[in-house]
Scaffold this motif. Structure first.
Motif, short mmCIF file in Angstrom:
data_model
loop_
_atom_site.label_atom_id
_atom_site.label_comp_id
_atom_site.label_asym_id
_atom_site.label_seq_id
_atom_site.Cartn_x
_atom_site.Cartn_y
_atom_site.Cartn_z
N CYS A 272 0.65 -1.22 -0.20
CA CYS A 272 0.08 -0.05 -0.06
C CYS A 272 0.84 1.36 0.08
O CYS A 272 0.20 2.31 -0.52
N CYS A 273 1.89 1.26 0.50
CA CYS A 273 2.49 2.68 1.11
C CYS A 273 3.74 2.87 0.26
O CYS A 273 4.46 4.14 0.36
N CYS A 278 1.13 5.41 -3.26
CA CYS A 278 0.80 6.52 -2.34
C CYS A 278 2.11 7.53 -2.14
O CYS A 278 3.40 6.90 -2.34
N TRP A 284 6.21 6.10 9.30
CA TRP A 284 6.05 5.18 10.48
C TRP A 284 6.48 3.71 10.27
O TRP A 284 6.70 3.22 8.96
N CYS A 303 4.25 10.76 5.69
CA CYS A 303 3.17 10.05 6.07
C CYS A 303 3.63 9.72 7.84
O CYS A 303 4.43 9.06 8.04
N CYS A 307 -2.86 5.04 7.63
CA CYS A 307 -4.11 6.00 7.35
C CYS A 307 -5.17 4.93 7.41
O CYS A 307 -5.04 3.70 7.65
#
Ligand code: SF4
Length: 390
Positions: A272-273, A278, A284, A303, A307
């Motif tokens: 996802c990241c 994104c 994190w 980030c 989220c």
């Protein structure tokens, strides 16, 4: 260019308290006024002499007026972002540095991926043509209102990076920051964009001649909280919430996600990241001192916590990862195994729409997939496979 009398009056009025912006320094001392620019220094000036010297340093004075009078807000994210837009040194008030450091008022150092900050004369030259910056998929241009005789007043243009070479006449032009919210809602295929920082922002629009305040507002409609978090990081006080603390404070249906195994958290971050999914740079980690071995991305804005989209997906993965693994036996040719790899890869990269019907050499081609299904699926529509470890 002649500096407006009102600007000189303003500057003189502030001289007793001391003026210091971008290398321009004016002070009132016992022996008269002191004036300094990076190139010159004068002391013991009376008011007329100071006015004449300031008139000769017109770029520094109009630059002071813009930042002091028009933008103001020392120490705010808005001001820092506007300074970043034109590659101005970020003053200590913006960075929170106690001492001279990267992007400090003196212009020393380099904190922006190889792009040195510009001093006032170079910036004035560059602002005549426009200074371009990229913020995710946004292309921002800072420029003078009056290019031929700049009085320091800046405006900002904004469009999609893919439209950088498109004629303005071919774009839909907007000037109200709130329009950005609508433009960011759906992707080019009309699908809802649940993650505003996904690299799926459609183009075809432009905002032109925005004031600094309107530019920041527009950017924040496209990419919420990115300017504020970028500024917090710049000042060294980005409060990062790592995976485990975020997962442990969930309640209700998301209460379970702290059971997601650590290795699955890494797979999730990889899914996802990364930059292809994104544009936020993931700061994190699994927990403080326990970094995930997955690239966090290179974007300018960080980030600071998992989220809601990732938290929701983690709930599904927690359920899936709680299942036992089994050994199955199924018959496939080597080409069919390779095709399964190609299929998963094409879906994961969002490439299926690009594969032409005639391209039967691609394992993710629709006919190839239908053929495999016809051959290897049973009448129930399931892959024919036998569990062998019961
Ligand atoms: S958690 Fe991941 S997907 Fe969500 S905003 Fe942050 S980097 Fe992007």
């Amino acid at each position: 260019m002649t500096v407006a009398t009102a600007d000189l009056d303003d500057l003189l009025e502030r001289a007793s308290a001391g003026v210091s912006v971008d290398g321009l320094r004016v002070e009132e001392a016992d022996d008269g006024y002191r004036l300094a620019t990076p190139d010159d220094e004068w002391t013991g000036l009376d008011e007329d002499e100071l006015r004449r010297a300031l008139d000769a340093a017109d770029e520094y004075v109009t630059n002071w007026r813009y930042w002091q009078e028009r933008v103001g807000g020392e120490g705010t994210a808005r001001r820092a972002f506007l300074r970043w837009c034109e590659r101005a040194p970020l003053a200590d008030a913006e960075t929170g540095n106690a001492t001279t450091g990267p992007w400090s008022e003196s212009g020393e150092g380099d904190a922006d991926a190889g792009e040195d900050p510009l001093a006032v004369p170079e910036r004035y030259d560059a602002l005549r043509d426009g200074i371009d910056r990229e913020w995710g998929q946004l292309s921002i241009t800072a420029r003078f209102v009056d290019v031929d005789d700049p009085d320091g007043e800046r405006v900002y243009d904004l469009w999609h990076v893919d439209d950088a070479d498109t004629d303005l006449a071919d774009l839909e032009v907007y000037d109200d920051p709130r329009d950005a919210r609508e433009l960011a809602t759906y992707d080019g295929g009309g699908r809802y964009r649940p993650l505003k920082t996904a690299p799926t922002l459609p183009g075809g629009w432009a905002f032109t001649g925005l004031s600094g305040g309107d530019l920041v507002e527009t950017v924040e409609f496209f990419y919420p909280a990115t300017v504020a978090n970028w500024h917090r990081e710049l000042r060294g006080n980005l409060d990062v919430d790592h995976w485990l603390e975020t997962a442990e404070r969930q309640t209700g249906i998301y209460d379970v996600i702290d059971e997601l195994p650590r290795e699955a958290v890494a797979w999730m971050a990889e899914a996802c990241c990364v930059d292809s999914q994104c544009l936020r740079r993931r700061e994190w980690e699994y927990e403080e001192g326990d970094d995930l071995d997955v690239d966090g991305g290179d974007g300018p804005f960080p980030c600071r916590e998992p989220c809601s989209l990732v938290v929701a997906a983690a709930r599904k993965w927690t359920t899936l990862e709680s299942e036992e693994e089994h050994t199955y036996e199924l018959e496939l040719t080597t080409s069919e195994i390779n095709q399964l790899t190609e299929l998963i890869d094409a879906v994961a990269e969002g490439r299926t729409d690009e594969i032409r019907e005639a391209d039967v050499y691609d394992g993710a081609n629709r006919y190839r997939a239908r053929y495999l299904r016809a051959k290897r699926f049973d009448d129930e529509g399931d892959l024919e496979a036998t569990k062998v470890d019961d």
